[in-house]
Design a protein around this motif. Sequence first.
Motif, short mmCIF file in Angstrom:
data_model
loop_
_atom_site.label_atom_id
_atom_site.label_comp_id
_atom_site.label_asym_id
_atom_site.label_seq_id
_atom_site.Cartn_x
_atom_site.Cartn_y
_atom_site.Cartn_z
N ILE A 63 -7.37 67.74 104.09
CA ILE A 63 -6.09 67.91 103.39
C ILE A 63 -5.54 66.55 102.96
O ILE A 63 -5.01 66.41 101.85
CB ILE A 63 -5.08 68.68 104.28
CG1 ILE A 63 -5.56 70.12 104.47
CG2 ILE A 63 -3.69 68.64 103.68
CD1 ILE A 63 -4.82 70.88 105.56
N GLN A 64 -5.68 65.53 103.82
CA GLN A 64 -5.18 64.20 103.48
C GLN A 64 -5.98 63.58 102.33
O GLN A 64 -5.41 62.92 101.47
CB GLN A 64 -5.29 63.27 104.69
CG GLN A 64 -4.29 63.55 105.79
CD GLN A 64 -4.49 62.64 106.97
OE1 GLN A 64 -4.61 61.43 106.82
NE2 GLN A 64 -4.53 63.21 108.17
N PRO A 67 -6.44 66.79 98.81
CA PRO A 67 -5.41 67.83 98.87
C PRO A 67 -5.57 68.92 97.82
O PRO A 67 -5.39 70.11 98.13
CB PRO A 67 -4.11 67.05 98.66
CG PRO A 67 -4.50 65.76 98.04
CD PRO A 67 -5.89 65.47 98.53
N LYS A 68 -5.92 68.56 96.62
CA LYS A 68 -6.04 69.57 95.55
C LYS A 68 -7.28 70.43 95.73
O LYS A 68 -7.25 71.64 95.48
CB LYS A 68 -6.03 68.90 94.18
CG LYS A 68 -4.67 68.31 93.84
CD LYS A 68 -4.62 67.69 92.48
CE LYS A 68 -3.21 67.17 92.23
NZ LYS A 68 -3.05 66.60 90.92
N GLU A 71 -6.50 72.89 98.54
CA GLU A 71 -5.61 73.94 98.04
C GLU A 71 -6.38 74.93 97.18
O GLU A 71 -6.15 76.14 97.25
CB GLU A 71 -4.47 73.30 97.25
CG GLU A 71 -3.43 74.29 96.79
CD GLU A 71 -2.28 73.64 96.03
OE1 GLU A 71 -1.32 74.36 95.73
OE2 GLU A 71 -2.35 72.43 95.74
N TYR A 75 -7.24 76.52 101.47
CA TYR A 75 -7.17 75.79 102.75
C TYR A 75 -8.29 76.19 103.71
O TYR A 75 -8.19 75.97 104.91
CB TYR A 75 -5.78 75.94 103.40
CG TYR A 75 -4.73 75.26 102.57
CD1 TYR A 75 -4.47 73.90 102.73
CD2 TYR A 75 -4.03 75.95 101.60
CE1 TYR A 75 -3.53 73.25 101.94
CE2 TYR A 75 -3.08 75.31 100.81
CZ TYR A 75 -2.84 73.97 100.98
OH TYR A 75 -1.91 73.33 100.20
N GLN A 122 -6.78 55.02 98.89
CA GLN A 122 -5.65 55.65 99.56
C GLN A 122 -4.45 55.77 98.62
O GLN A 122 -3.80 56.82 98.56
CB GLN A 122 -5.28 54.81 100.80
CG GLN A 122 -4.05 55.25 101.53
CD GLN A 122 -3.62 54.24 102.60
OE1 GLN A 122 -3.95 53.05 102.51
NE2 GLN A 122 -2.91 54.71 103.59
N THR A 125 -5.11 58.33 95.88
CA THR A 125 -5.01 59.67 96.46
C THR A 125 -3.55 60.06 96.66
O THR A 125 -3.16 61.20 96.38
CB THR A 125 -5.77 59.74 97.80
OG1 THR A 125 -7.14 59.42 97.57
CG2 THR A 125 -5.67 61.11 98.43
N ASP A 126 -2.74 59.12 97.12
CA ASP A 126 -1.32 59.41 97.30
C ASP A 126 -0.65 59.74 95.96
O ASP A 126 0.17 60.66 95.88
CB ASP A 126 -0.60 58.22 97.96
CG ASP A 126 -0.92 58.10 99.43
OD1 ASP A 126 -1.41 59.07 100.04
OD2 ASP A 126 -0.68 57.01 99.99
N GLY A 129 -3.32 62.77 94.14
CA GLY A 129 -3.60 63.91 95.01
C GLY A 129 -2.35 64.51 95.62
O GLY A 129 -2.21 65.73 95.70
N HIS A 130 -1.45 63.66 96.08
CA HIS A 130 -0.24 64.13 96.76
C HIS A 130 1.01 64.05 95.88
O HIS A 130 2.09 64.44 96.31
CB HIS A 130 -0.01 63.33 98.06
CG HIS A 130 -1.08 63.54 99.07
ND1 HIS A 130 -1.22 64.70 99.80
CD2 HIS A 130 -2.10 62.73 99.48
CE1 HIS A 130 -2.25 64.59 100.62
NE2 HIS A 130 -2.80 63.41 100.44
N VAL A 132 2.78 61.42 94.80
CA VAL A 132 3.80 60.41 95.11
C VAL A 132 4.24 59.75 93.81
O VAL A 132 3.41 59.36 92.99
CB VAL A 132 3.25 59.35 96.10
CG1 VAL A 132 4.23 58.19 96.26
CG2 VAL A 132 2.96 59.98 97.45
#
Length: 186
Positions: A63-64, A67-68, A71, A75, A122, A125-126, A129-130, A132
């Motif tokens: 997941i970290q 993430p996509k 999902e 999951y 990282q 990805t943040d 992916g997340h 941010v």
Amino acid sequence: MNALLSLHDRAARTATRLAPEALPLIARFSFAAVLLVYFWNSARTKLGEGPFGFLSPSDGAYIQIFPKAVEAVGYDVSQLTVFHWAVVTAGTLAELILPALLLLGLFTRLASLGMIGFILVQSLTDIWGHGVGGDDLGRWFDAASGALILDQRLMWVTVLLILAFHGAGRFSLDSLLAGRRIPQIP
């Protein structure tokens, strides 16, 4: 005024002379004081059960890092590919091993470059992916200095660049091992 300039010049010469010894030690201390536990704790969240938990990463690891993709498979990380497993396993090992190498001053230049690459991945990805963005992403050359991505990670990379350029310094395993090498004939 000449006395003040003379004092400044002597201090500058001393600082320049000490920099090759002091900068690597300061950079390694800074990395250990600020980032070592951060990365090790992050790696611990990715480990599966048992002594070989790094070979069966936790669902949270997927997941970290993806993430996509996680999902997209509802999951259920068992639907991900060997590629996903390899990336998550390599990332987890990198978070454990590279900080340890920097702490010990062993293969410091390579470990620093590895950590820089890790931080770039990282950060990407943040961001992608997340999701941010905004104040957490930040902007360079603005009044705010606490953005999680652009501001903080630039400082992390700067510390690592010092180690990549200067090496670990005198108080390191690199230095100890260099003293034991057989000199090469040119």
